[in-house]
Design a protein around this motif. Structure first.
Motif, mmCIF file in Angstrom:
data_model
loop_
_atom_site.group_PDB
_atom_site.id
_atom_site.type_symbol
_atom_site.label_atom_id
_atom_site.label_comp_id
_atom_site.label_asym_id
_atom_site.label_seq_id
_atom_site.Cartn_x
_atom_site.Cartn_y
_atom_site.Cartn_z
ATOM 1 N N PRO A 141 8.703 15.511 -1.939
ATOM 2 C CA PRO A 141 8.561 16.855 -2.502
ATOM 3 C C PRO A 141 8.379 17.902 -1.407
ATOM 4 O O PRO A 141 7.904 17.610 -0.312
ATOM 5 N N ARG A 142 8.756 19.128 -1.741
ATOM 6 C CA ARG A 142 8.579 20.260 -0.829
ATOM 7 C C ARG A 142 7.799 21.356 -1.520
ATOM 8 O O ARG A 142 7.866 21.505 -2.741
ATOM 9 N N GLY A 170 0.798 -1.209 0.000
ATOM 10 C CA GLY A 170 0.000 0.000 0.000
ATOM 11 C C GLY A 170 0.833 1.262 0.000
ATOM 12 O O GLY A 170 2.073 1.224 -0.079
ATOM 13 N N SER A 171 0.135 2.382 0.095
ATOM 14 C CA SER A 171 0.778 3.694 0.051
ATOM 15 C C SER A 171 0.327 4.541 1.227
ATOM 16 O O SER A 171 -0.769 4.353 1.773
ATOM 17 N N LEU A 172 1.178 5.485 1.573
ATOM 18 C CA LEU A 172 0.886 6.408 2.666
ATOM 19 C C LEU A 172 1.681 7.675 2.411
ATOM 20 O O LEU A 172 2.803 7.613 1.875
ATOM 21 N N THR A 173 1.116 8.804 2.788
ATOM 22 C CA THR A 173 1.830 10.071 2.631
ATOM 23 C C THR A 173 1.926 10.776 3.973
ATOM 24 O O THR A 173 0.913 10.979 4.644
ATOM 25 N N LEU A 174 3.132 11.139 4.350
ATOM 26 C CA LEU A 174 3.374 11.943 5.538
ATOM 27 C C LEU A 174 3.585 13.394 5.119
ATOM 28 O O LEU A 174 4.029 13.665 4.007
ATOM 29 N N SER A 175 3.284 14.293 6.014
ATOM 30 C CA SER A 175 3.557 15.702 5.754
ATOM 31 C C SER A 175 4.185 16.330 6.988
ATOM 32 O O SER A 175 3.956 15.884 8.108
ATOM 33 N N CYS A 176 4.966 17.365 6.750
ATOM 34 C CA CYS A 176 5.636 18.077 7.840
ATOM 35 C C CYS A 176 5.671 19.551 7.485
ATOM 36 O O CYS A 176 6.128 19.917 6.399
ATOM 37 N N HIS A 234 15.155 31.160 6.428
ATOM 38 C CA HIS A 234 15.527 30.262 5.338
ATOM 39 C C HIS A 234 15.576 28.837 5.885
ATOM 40 O O HIS A 234 15.861 28.626 7.061
ATOM 41 N N ILE A 235 15.304 27.870 5.021
ATOM 42 C CA ILE A 235 15.430 26.463 5.380
ATOM 43 C C ILE A 235 16.506 25.848 4.506
ATOM 44 O O ILE A 235 16.336 25.776 3.282
ATOM 45 N N ASN A 236 17.600 25.435 5.125
ATOM 46 C CA ASN A 236 18.714 24.889 4.346
ATOM 47 C C ASN A 236 18.410 23.484 3.848
ATOM 48 O O ASN A 236 18.753 23.128 2.729
ATOM 49 N N ARG A 237 17.844 22.675 4.702
ATOM 50 C CA ARG A 237 17.490 21.321 4.310
ATOM 51 C C ARG A 237 16.304 20.869 5.129
ATOM 52 O O ARG A 237 16.035 21.385 6.220
ATOM 53 N N MET A 238 15.567 19.899 4.577
ATOM 54 C CA MET A 238 14.365 19.405 5.233
ATOM 55 C C MET A 238 14.135 17.985 4.759
ATOM 56 O O MET A 238 14.307 17.711 3.562
ATOM 57 N N GLY A 239 13.765 17.105 5.669
ATOM 58 C CA GLY A 239 13.577 15.734 5.242
ATOM 59 C C GLY A 239 13.074 14.836 6.336
ATOM 60 O O GLY A 239 12.496 15.291 7.331
ATOM 61 N N TRP A 240 13.318 13.555 6.144
ATOM 62 C CA TRP A 240 12.740 12.529 7.007
ATOM 63 C C TRP A 240 13.787 11.515 7.444
ATOM 64 O O TRP A 240 14.648 11.110 6.654
ATOM 65 N N TYR A 241 13.663 11.117 8.696
ATOM 66 C CA TYR A 241 14.414 10.003 9.258
ATOM 67 C C TYR A 241 13.400 9.020 9.822
ATOM 68 O O TYR A 241 12.235 9.350 10.005
ATOM 69 N N ARG A 242 13.861 7.815 10.084
ATOM 70 C CA ARG A 242 12.984 6.838 10.714
ATOM 71 C C ARG A 242 13.772 5.973 11.686
ATOM 72 O O ARG A 242 14.980 5.814 11.547
ATOM 73 N N GLN A 243 13.043 5.446 12.663
ATOM 74 C CA GLN A 243 13.662 4.563 13.641
ATOM 75 C C GLN A 243 12.749 3.372 13.868
ATOM 76 O O GLN A 243 11.633 3.519 14.383
ATOM 77 N N ALA A 244 13.227 2.215 13.457
ATOM 78 C CA ALA A 244 12.490 0.980 13.661
ATOM 79 C C ALA A 244 12.798 0.428 15.050
ATOM 80 O O ALA A 244 13.834 0.760 15.633
ATOM 81 N N THR A 256 7.102 23.111 3.722
ATOM 82 C CA THR A 256 6.369 21.862 3.856
ATOM 83 C C THR A 256 7.089 20.775 3.067
ATOM 84 O O THR A 256 7.424 20.977 1.897
ATOM 85 N N VAL A 257 7.310 19.662 3.724
ATOM 86 C CA VAL A 257 7.891 18.516 3.035
ATOM 87 C C VAL A 257 6.957 17.322 3.219
ATOM 88 O O VAL A 257 6.363 17.134 4.287
#
Length: 122
Positions: free
Chosen positions: A69-70, A15-21, A29-39, A81-82
């Motif tokens: 995408p941002r 399946g699919s899922l979309t997260l937003s932040c 200014h925003i130099n970088r933006m993204g996602w990390y995860r911890q299982a 928004t990312v």
């Protein structure tokens, strides 16, 4: 400055899922933006990061399945928004996902959002 993440949940494999932040506050200014995860039982790892003026970087395990995408409809110069669009999910993608951004107010500082849980059932 705050990072507000949303969109986690339970999804079946394939399946699919979309997260937003969304980053809010007095942002210059925003130099970088993204996602990390911890299982469970594992260290936090990079999933995807967008760097201003450069291609998005993806972990090998998600290439071809995830995109990050941002945008910012109010102010395109500050893409506050990312998203994390996740397709063809597998149980190995089960983790708490964290939004991360390096944001410049007076100085650059690394911010973390509260995690959002993604559970992929087999």
């Amino acid at each position: 400055v705050q990072l507000q993440a949303s969109g986690g949940g339970l999804v079946q494999a394939g399946g699919s899922l979309t997260l937003s932040c969304v980053a809010s506050g007095r942002i210059f200014h925003i130099n970088r933006m993204g996602w990390y995860r911890q299982a469970p039982g594992k260290q936090r790892e990079l999933v995807a990061v967008t760097i201003h003026g450069a291609p998005t970087i993806y972990a090998d395990s998600v290439k071809g399945r995830f995109t990050a995408p941002r945008n910012n409809t109010d102010n395109p110069e500050i893409e506050n928004t990312v998203y994390l669009q996740m397709n063809n999910l597998t149980p190995e993608d089960t983790a708490v996902y964290y939004c991360n951004a390096q944001i410049v107010t007076r100085t650059a500082y690394n911010y973390w959002g509260r995690g959002t849980l993604v559970t992929v059932s087999s």
